[in-house]
Design a protein around this motif. Sequence first.
Motif, PDB file in Angstrom:
ATOM      1  N   ARG A  62      -0.769 -14.253   3.345  1.00 20.61           N
ATOM      2  CA  ARG A  62      -1.662 -13.151   3.709  1.00 20.61           C
ATOM      3  C   ARG A  62      -2.335 -12.556   2.474  1.00 20.61           C
ATOM      4  N   GLU A  63      -1.590 -12.562   1.360  1.00 22.37           N
ATOM      5  CA  GLU A  63      -2.088 -11.895   0.150  1.00 22.37           C
ATOM      6  C   GLU A  63      -2.558 -12.901  -0.899  1.00 22.37           C
ATOM      7  N   ALA A 110      -5.214 -14.281  -1.833  1.00 23.00           N
ATOM      8  CA  ALA A 110      -6.410 -14.030  -2.639  1.00 23.00           C
ATOM      9  C   ALA A 110      -6.087 -13.191  -3.868  1.00 23.00           C
ATOM     10  N   ASP A 111      -5.034 -12.361  -3.760  1.00 21.24           N
ATOM     11  CA  ASP A 111      -4.655 -11.482  -4.875  1.00 21.24           C
ATOM     12  C   ASP A 111      -3.731 -12.165  -5.875  1.00 21.24           C
ATOM     13  N   ILE A 112      -3.241 -13.344  -5.532  1.00 20.27           N
ATOM     14  CA  ILE A 112      -2.227 -13.982  -6.379  1.00 20.27           C
ATOM     15  C   ILE A 112      -2.863 -15.154  -7.100  1.00 20.27           C
ATOM     16  N   LYS A 113      -2.888 -15.079  -8.400  1.00 16.90           N
ATOM     17  CA  LYS A 113      -3.626 -16.084  -9.170  1.00 16.90           C
ATOM     18  C   LYS A 113      -2.806 -17.348  -9.417  1.00 16.90           C
ATOM     19  N   CYS A 172       6.361 -11.088  -6.624  1.00 12.68           N
ATOM     20  CA  CYS A 172       5.514 -12.276  -6.865  1.00 12.68           C
ATOM     21  C   CYS A 172       4.112 -11.839  -7.265  1.00 12.68           C
ATOM     22  N   ARG A 173       3.592 -10.845  -6.535  1.00 16.34           N
ATOM     23  CA  ARG A 173       2.224 -10.397  -6.823  1.00 16.34           C
ATOM     24  C   ARG A 173       2.150  -9.816  -8.232  1.00 16.34           C
TER      25      ARG A 173
END
Length: 443
Positions: free
Chosen positions: A162-163, A165-168, A428-429
């Motif tokens: 879900r997230e 896009a924020d996690i490189k 993680c983020r």
Amino acid sequence: MSIYTDAELATAMIGWRRELHRRPEAGWTEFWSTAFAADVLHSLGYAPRVGREILDPDRRMGLPAPAVLEQARQRAAAEGADARWLERMGQATGLVADLRPGREPDLVVRFDLDALEMPEADDAEHFPAREGFASRHAGLCHACGHDGHTALGLGLAALLRREAADIKGNVRLLFQPAEEGVRGAASLIQQVLGARWFLAVHLGLGAPESGALVAGLSGFLATTKFDVRFTGRAAHAGLAPEAGRDALRGAAEGLLALHDLSRDGAGRVNVGLLSGGTARNIVPDQARMSCETRCADREADNALLARARALLARIAWERELELDISIQGRAGCAASDPELARLLARTALELPPDPDGRQPFAPDKVRAEGLMKASEDAATLMEAVRLSGGQAAYALLGANLAGGHHSPRFDFDEAVLWPGARWLATVCRKLCLEQMNVKNIHS
Ligand SMILES: [Zn+2]
Ligand SMILES: [Zn+2]
């Protein structure tokens, strides 16, 4: 692709835990569990790799006989495990899912899949029995919470997707087989080498309260599990005992001598099983012992094992017996990196409350360090990550418990799964979003 709201995911995680709890599988036979987790991960948009695709088959320890593996595989198929996953697995279990496939992992989070070879309580006092999700596999039971660990990993997978896009970076979720008996991790080292961070989580243990967290465990004992087999020669115990070579007597001498090794404080030796012989009136030609050593560090454990080997060899030579010693499991004693552990603890305390206002963790029950005088297969992976320049931490996710770990009445508070997944996803983020050394992260 399935996308869950928070409330849906909290409910789904409990459902996954119960499906796994119903079908416990012992180490190296987690065919159904692997296929189930692969199905969920696939529905979340991951492309999991399974079984023989992820592990080094020659480094598996304490592997059951091929017939036992095949039987478990067939049981999994009969219980609805997808034939395509079973085909890809071969005779090996476990799985890996990458948030960004094709890249080396920046962060690996490890969960374990296996259950224990023991029966589960079946009376109404026991929550899983009362709620209808107790083990359907006779003599097998999720009595250590690994069903919860797998559900936690799947919940984390859903949140990361879900997230995304924020996690490189690439987060790798590793679901390992055969943690019990520390048999599985050595075969999976290539899945963690080069990672900058490694995390492993266990429910309960030294944190037997919901809302608690011990973020950085240390003090794991190095351990080696080994089987000893003496082979002699059978003979009539009355007519010609001198023609026999008594394997059971050799094993009994070995047992006493092994216990003497513990006396000088170098470590601990335990002989957990001794069996041998066939009948009262026959000189026993076979004997078997299941043993383990535990020490404060790997070197001491190696030295203790060498002494054990030497004394068993001496007994075999004196009694004219054949001796076979086979290693069945092995783990080291990595400590958690304090900086990483502090980040884990701080993240738990910073999580916003749930919509109902409940704080996921109790501030007075969150600690950044703790000791565990036991052994863990994850220590092998932690050591590998640290040797290749990364940082590792092992955390206890607190949960109210019923019964003790490895007892037929073991159960944990399922309500901790959802905050546990939120906490891991935030960790993680933080690590992968900022793409920096954890030592530089200050919040
Ligand atoms: Zn256990
Ligand atoms: Zn466990």
